[in-house]
Design a protein around this motif. Structure first.
Motif, PDB file in Angstrom:
ATOM      1  N   SER A 546       0.809  -1.218   0.000  1.00 51.36           N
ATOM      2  CA  SER A 546       0.000   0.000   0.000  1.00 51.36           C
ATOM      3  C   SER A 546       0.841   1.266   0.000  1.00 51.36           C
ATOM      4  CB  SER A 546      -0.927   0.007   1.219  1.00 51.36           C
ATOM      5  OG  SER A 546      -0.166   0.092   2.420  1.00 51.36           O
ATOM      6  N   VAL A 547       2.150   1.138   0.231  1.00 51.77           N
ATOM      7  CA  VAL A 547       2.982   2.329   0.420  1.00 51.77           C
ATOM      8  C   VAL A 547       4.091   2.446  -0.621  1.00 51.77           C
ATOM      9  CG1 VAL A 547       4.574   3.487   2.021  1.00 51.77           C
ATOM     10  CG2 VAL A 547       2.492   2.412   2.883  1.00 51.77           C
ATOM     11  N   PHE A 548       4.767   1.353  -0.949  1.00 58.66           N
ATOM     12  CA  PHE A 548       5.973   1.469  -1.787  1.00 58.66           C
ATOM     13  C   PHE A 548       5.692   1.991  -3.200  1.00 58.66           C
ATOM     14  CE2 PHE A 548       8.215  -0.783   1.511  1.00 58.66           C
ATOM     15  CZ  PHE A 548       9.495  -0.244   1.423  1.00 58.66           C
ATOM     16  N   PRO A 549       4.572   1.679  -3.846  1.00 58.46           N
ATOM     17  CA  PRO A 549       4.312   2.329  -5.139  1.00 58.46           C
ATOM     18  C   PRO A 549       4.266   3.847  -5.029  1.00 58.46           C
ATOM     19  CG  PRO A 549       2.908   0.406  -4.887  1.00 58.46           C
ATOM     20  CD  PRO A 549       3.580   0.615  -3.570  1.00 58.46           C
ATOM     21  N   VAL A 550       3.691   4.348  -3.947  1.00 61.09           N
ATOM     22  CA  VAL A 550       3.643   5.804  -3.726  1.00 61.09           C
ATOM     23  C   VAL A 550       5.050   6.353  -3.519  1.00 61.09           C
ATOM     24  CG1 VAL A 550       2.768   7.628  -2.223  1.00 61.09           C
ATOM     25  CG2 VAL A 550       1.333   5.636  -2.738  1.00 61.09           C
ATOM     26  N   LEU A 551       5.846   5.647  -2.717  1.00 60.78           N
ATOM     27  CA  LEU A 551       7.212   6.103  -2.426  1.00 60.78           C
ATOM     28  C   LEU A 551       8.076   6.103  -3.677  1.00 60.78           C
ATOM     29  CD1 LEU A 551       7.875   4.284   0.984  1.00 60.78           C
ATOM     30  CD2 LEU A 551       7.282   6.684   0.616  1.00 60.78           C
ATOM     31  N   LEU A 552       7.908   5.103  -4.535  1.00 59.60           N
ATOM     32  CA  LEU A 552       8.708   5.046  -5.764  1.00 59.60           C
ATOM     33  C   LEU A 552       8.349   6.185  -6.707  1.00 59.60           C
ATOM     34  CD1 LEU A 552       8.739   1.181  -6.339  1.00 59.60           C
ATOM     35  CD2 LEU A 552      10.674   2.636  -5.700  1.00 59.60           C
ATOM     36  N   ARG A 553       7.061   6.559  -6.755  1.00 52.98           N
ATOM     37  CA  ARG A 553       6.677   7.712  -7.595  1.00 52.98           C
ATOM     38  C   ARG A 553       7.281   9.006  -7.033  1.00 52.98           C
ATOM     39  NH1 ARG A 553       1.666   4.973  -7.800  1.00 52.98           N
ATOM     40  NH2 ARG A 553       0.792   6.302  -6.162  1.00 52.98           N
ATOM     41  N   LEU A 554       7.234   9.157  -5.690  1.00 57.00           N
ATOM     42  CA  LEU A 554       7.828  10.348  -5.073  1.00 57.00           C
ATOM     43  C   LEU A 554       9.326  10.419  -5.311  1.00 57.00           C
ATOM     44  CD1 LEU A 554       6.022  10.485  -1.591  1.00 57.00           C
ATOM     45  CD2 LEU A 554       5.806  12.139  -3.449  1.00 57.00           C
ATOM     46  N   SER A 555       9.963   9.249  -5.324  1.00 59.30           N
ATOM     47  CA  SER A 555      11.422   9.225  -5.461  1.00 59.30           C
ATOM     48  C   SER A 555      11.878   9.794  -6.805  1.00 59.30           C
ATOM     49  CB  SER A 555      11.944   7.803  -5.292  1.00 59.30           C
ATOM     50  OG  SER A 555      11.567   6.984  -6.390  1.00 59.30           O
ATOM     51  N   GLN A 556      11.027   9.696  -7.841  1.00 60.68           N
ATOM     52  CA  GLN A 556      11.419  10.233  -9.143  1.00 60.68           C
ATOM     53  C   GLN A 556      11.643  11.741  -9.070  1.00 60.68           C
ATOM     54  OE1 GLN A 556      12.204   8.149 -11.657  1.00 60.68           O
ATOM     55  NE2 GLN A 556      11.764   6.624 -10.040  1.00 60.68           N
ATOM     56  N   HIS A 557      10.818  12.436  -8.307  1.00 61.60           N
ATOM     57  CA  HIS A 557      11.015  13.881  -8.121  1.00 61.60           C
ATOM     58  C   HIS A 557      12.293  14.148  -7.334  1.00 61.60           C
ATOM     59  CE1 HIS A 557       6.955  14.547  -9.664  1.00 61.60           C
ATOM     60  NE2 HIS A 557       6.508  13.622  -8.814  1.00 61.60           N
ATOM     61  N   HIS A 558      12.553  13.321  -6.311  1.00 60.91           N
ATOM     62  CA  HIS A 558      13.750  13.515  -5.474  1.00 60.91           C
ATOM     63  C   HIS A 558      15.016  13.219  -6.267  1.00 60.91           C
ATOM     64  CE1 HIS A 558      10.897  12.453  -1.926  1.00 60.91           C
ATOM     65  NE2 HIS A 558      10.826  13.750  -2.213  1.00 60.91           N
ATOM     66  N   LEU A 559      14.987  12.153  -7.083  1.00 58.33           N
ATOM     67  CA  LEU A 559      16.167  11.795  -7.867  1.00 58.33           C
ATOM     68  C   LEU A 559      16.494  12.874  -8.896  1.00 58.33           C
ATOM     69  CD1 LEU A 559      15.423   7.984  -8.432  1.00 58.33           C
ATOM     70  CD2 LEU A 559      17.132   8.965  -6.894  1.00 58.33           C
ATOM     71  N   ALA A 560      15.463  13.513  -9.405  1.00 59.09           N
ATOM     72  CA  ALA A 560      15.692  14.572 -10.394  1.00 59.09           C
ATOM     73  C   ALA A 560      16.382  15.778  -9.773  1.00 59.09           C
ATOM     74  CB  ALA A 560      14.361  14.984 -11.023  1.00 59.09           C
ATOM     75  N   LYS A 561      16.138  16.016  -8.490  1.00 61.43           N
ATOM     76  CA  LYS A 561      16.729  17.175  -7.817  1.00 61.43           C
ATOM     77  C   LYS A 561      18.077  16.869  -7.174  1.00 61.43           C
ATOM     78  CE  LYS A 561      12.324  19.387  -6.596  1.00 61.43           C
ATOM     79  NZ  LYS A 561      11.474  19.871  -5.474  1.00 61.43           N
ATOM     80  N   ALA A 562      18.325  15.599  -6.853  1.00 68.72           N
ATOM     81  CA  ALA A 562      19.549  15.233  -6.134  1.00 68.72           C
ATOM     82  C   ALA A 562      20.773  15.416  -7.019  1.00 68.72           C
ATOM     83  CB  ALA A 562      19.460  13.783  -5.660  1.00 68.72           C
ATOM     84  N   GLU A 563      21.896  15.826  -6.420  1.00 71.21           N
ATOM     85  CA  GLU A 563      23.121  16.066  -7.176  1.00 71.21           C
ATOM     86  C   GLU A 563      23.649  14.775  -7.791  1.00 71.21           C
ATOM     87  OE1 GLU A 563      27.556  18.058  -6.531  1.00 71.21           O
ATOM     88  OE2 GLU A 563      26.118  17.950  -4.869  1.00 71.21           O
ATOM     89  N   TYR A 564      23.513  13.671  -7.060  1.00 70.17           N
ATOM     90  CA  TYR A 564      23.975  12.375  -7.550  1.00 70.17           C
ATOM     91  C   TYR A 564      22.783  11.435  -7.695  1.00 70.17           C
ATOM     92  CZ  TYR A 564      28.408  14.388  -6.202  1.00 70.17           C
ATOM     93  OH  TYR A 564      29.484  15.225  -6.089  1.00 70.17           O
ATOM     94  N   GLY A 565      21.758  11.939  -8.372  1.00 70.70           N
ATOM     95  CA  GLY A 565      20.540  11.168  -8.546  1.00 70.70           C
ATOM     96  C   GLY A 565      20.750   9.884  -9.329  1.00 70.70           C
ATOM     97  N   GLY A 566      21.658   9.903 -10.291  1.00 67.27           N
ATOM     98  CA  GLY A 566      21.900   8.709 -11.080  1.00 67.27           C
ATOM     99  C   GLY A 566      22.433   7.565 -10.235  1.00 67.27           C
TER     100      GLY A 566
END
Length: 624
Positions: A546-566
């Protein structure tokens, strides 16, 4: 078994010249004041008998422990002691006159009559002085006496009083002692039965005296052996006849247990919730008890100070002792836990007794006896099971039972010490028993720790939700629970540090959550109102689907902003691949939730301890 062990210890204490313990016919009690009489029986002063005792950083006054004629067992009955009692009996002073106008007078008259009856048989100046005082003293005019009026408030606090004559203790008079000992012998029960401890036919104690010093028990003390209702009688035997114990054994075991619970005992009591733990060896050598305390309490216990804030400081010398002890045990060398001197014997019989209050009686939480070496190895096994990678280098290597139990209560709770005691009413004794018997920890303690993880949140950058202590206990609990089950389904997760090859979904999801949280931190920093751990950890731990699909979608925004997102994205994908494209579990069992927590904790710790997980140009990761 308990009474026999305590009575044997009493005989050891009696033979020890360094221990001041009451002999048969006498009691060791705390005495606050002495009424100083002149040789003609007039009160000429009241002498405080307090000793200064160091308690933490301050010195406090404690009544002096003294040998007095054996005291009676009282509940609501009026029965006086000999030459030592409280102000209501000795002076007829009380504040309970509102309910019973004759409350104090009846008690003074009981004290006066009993003491005069005994002292009239003594031909000494001391006895005559006390007799004269008791015959001429009138409680109704006590308020007019300037000496009593000056100390009245202190006397009403309930301490024991004794008599001095011209500055000398009346109880040291050899003629008074001789008459009292004859009186004591003559008043003992003449009914003889077979003693349960010695096996001999001896006079049986009808009533056993109270035990004092168990935290939470009544101030007057509580009985370890007691029968006072018709429902407890059997074969028409009432009171002490139900469990026949000779008078000498009854007096001896009570004296030994009171000594163990008193401040005179150099070895500190251990408090776990409502359980007071005492311990002793079947020898006069005190190093065994000192070693046991050093093993079981590597950190200082809270002082037994009701209503005061208690602090615990880490005892580094005790930790060093424990490192040396563990090394010796592993090498099979003789145990020496006090300054590592040779001489302790593994086979010496050792006893551990846990007592809890139960109205006017004491409940035995546990009574364990083994050779000392067996206890030492079991305690070291307990610490070995708790070993896990630390969050910070300065955290203790050895976690005392007190620190683990403290994790069951939120640090936000006001009057936390009282909350701890009520929460641990059964857990403390069960936890101690599991350590000393090398059995699985109580399931209730595991549930309590998991509940705290669910309800606590991180504050001010300090991780309180998942802590070193909580992770260590979860690992140890599951390790001991499944130790004798083959195969252990979680064996590869129950390690000190991260196991990257372990593919159990709960462990992998815990690691995945740690990387998702790291992605958020790298993208927007720590200064946020609520992290994904605050919002989603509890749900992710119990119901991942019930939670991890939501977290994985949120992570895409975080990875885009992170300096070492790759780099972060690759790590997240590696963990998803370990799940073999299986759907996220809809539910995790309570044990699997513990594995989830361990996966999260191990991964967070690895962020700090490993450098291979970062790009060469990346600065050192911030400590979790």
């Amino acid at each position: 078994m308990i009474l026999q062990a305590l009575y044997n210890y009493y005989t050891i204490l009696c033979a020890d010249p360094d221990v001041d313990i009451a002999e048969p016919g006498y009691s060791k009690v705390s005495v606050s004041y002495a009424l100083n009489l002149s040789s003609d029986g007039k009160l000429i002063g009241i002498i405080p008998l307090f000793s200064l005792v160091q308690q933490g950083k301050k010195s406090v006054e404690r009544p002096r422990r003294m040998n007095v004629p054996q005291q009676v067992k009282r509940s609501v009955n009026i029965e006086a002691n000999v030459l030592c009692d409280n102000a209501a009996y000795v002076l007829g002073l009380t504040e309970k006159e509102a309910k019973d106008p004759n409350y104090a007078r009846k008690r003074f008259e009981s004290f006066r009559d009993r003491n005069i009856a005994i002292l009239s048989k003594v031909n000494s100046e001391v006895a005559r002085a006390i007799t004269t005082f008791l015959q001429t003293y009138d409680p109704a005019t006590a308020q007019d006496d300037p000496i009593i009026a000056r100390h009245r408030d202190k006397l009403l606090e309930g301490g024991n009083l004794i008599f001095f004559v011209d500055g000398k203790n009346a109880l040291d008079d050899p003629e008074i002692r001789q008459v009292w000992e004859k009186e004591y012998t003559s008043t003992q029960s003449t009914k003889k039965m077979q003693c349960l401890v010695t096996g001999e036919i001896e006079p049986i104690a009808r009533l056993h005296l109270d035990i004092k010093g168990v935290r939470g028990a009544q101030a007057k003390g509580a009985a370890l052996v007691s029968f006072n209702l018709d429902a407890f009688t059997s074969y028409r035997r009432d009171q002490g006849e139900n469990a026949p114990v000779s008078q000498s054994v009854a007096a001896g075991y009570v004296e030994a247990l009171n000594y163990l619970l008193s401040d005179q005992n150099p070895h500190r009591k251990i408090y776990l919730g409502d359980t007071t733990v005492v311990y002793w060896a079947d020898t006069a050598d005190r190093r065994y008890a000192s070693a046991f305390y050093a093993l079981l309490s590597p950190e200082n216990q809270p002082a037994n100070d009701e209503g005061s804030k208690t602090t615990r400081r880490r005892d580094k010398s005790a930790e060093q002792t424990m490192h040396a002890v563990a090394e010796k045990i592993e090498q099979g060398k003789p145990l020496d836990l006090q300054a590592l001197r040779e001489g302790l014997n593994d086979s010496t019989r050792f006893y551990v007794l846990g007592l809890a209050p139960n109205a006017s009686r004491l409940a035995v939480r546990f009574f364990l006896t083994e050779p000392f070496g067996v206890f030492a190895k079991r305690i070291m096994q307990h610490y070995s099971d708790l070993k896990i990678v630390k969050e910070h280098a300065n955290q203790p290597d050895y976690l005392s039972p007190y620190r683990i139990l403290a994790e069951c209560v939120s640090p936000k709770v006001t009057q936390r010490e009282e909350e701890l005691r009520s929460s641990w009413s059964l857990l403390g004794g069960a936890f101690m028993r599991s350590i000393l018997m090398d059995t699985p920890y109580p399931e209730g303690l595991y549930v309590a720790i998991m509940n705290r993880i669910r309800h606590d949140n991180d504050e001010e950058g300090r991780s309180r939700k998942i802590t070193y202590i909580r992770a260590a206990f979860i690992k140890a609990h599951l390790l001991r629970k499944y130790r004798h089950q083959h195969p252990n389904p979680y064996q590869e997760a129950l390690t000190m540090a991260l196991n990257e090859s372990y593919t159990h979904p709960a462990y992998v999801l815990g690691r995945l959550f740690a990387w998702l949280e790291k992605a958020q931190t790298e993208a927007i920093g720590r200064e946020v109102n609520a992290t994904i751990k605050d919002r989603y950890f509890t749900s992710a731990c119990a119901a991942p689907a019930s939670v991890f699909p939501v977290l994985l979608r949120l992570s895409q925004h975080h990875l885009a902003k992170a300096e070492y997102g790759g780099h972060l994205d690759r790590k997240i994908q590696e963990l998803l691949n370990l799940l073999d494209a299986r759907p996220f579990p809809s539910r995790l069992t309570l044990d699997e939730q513990g594995i989830f927590v361990l996966g999260y904790y191990h991964q967070r710790a690895a962020f700090y301890t490993r450098s291979t997980d970062v790009e060469p140009t990346t600065t050192e990761m911030t400590q979790v």
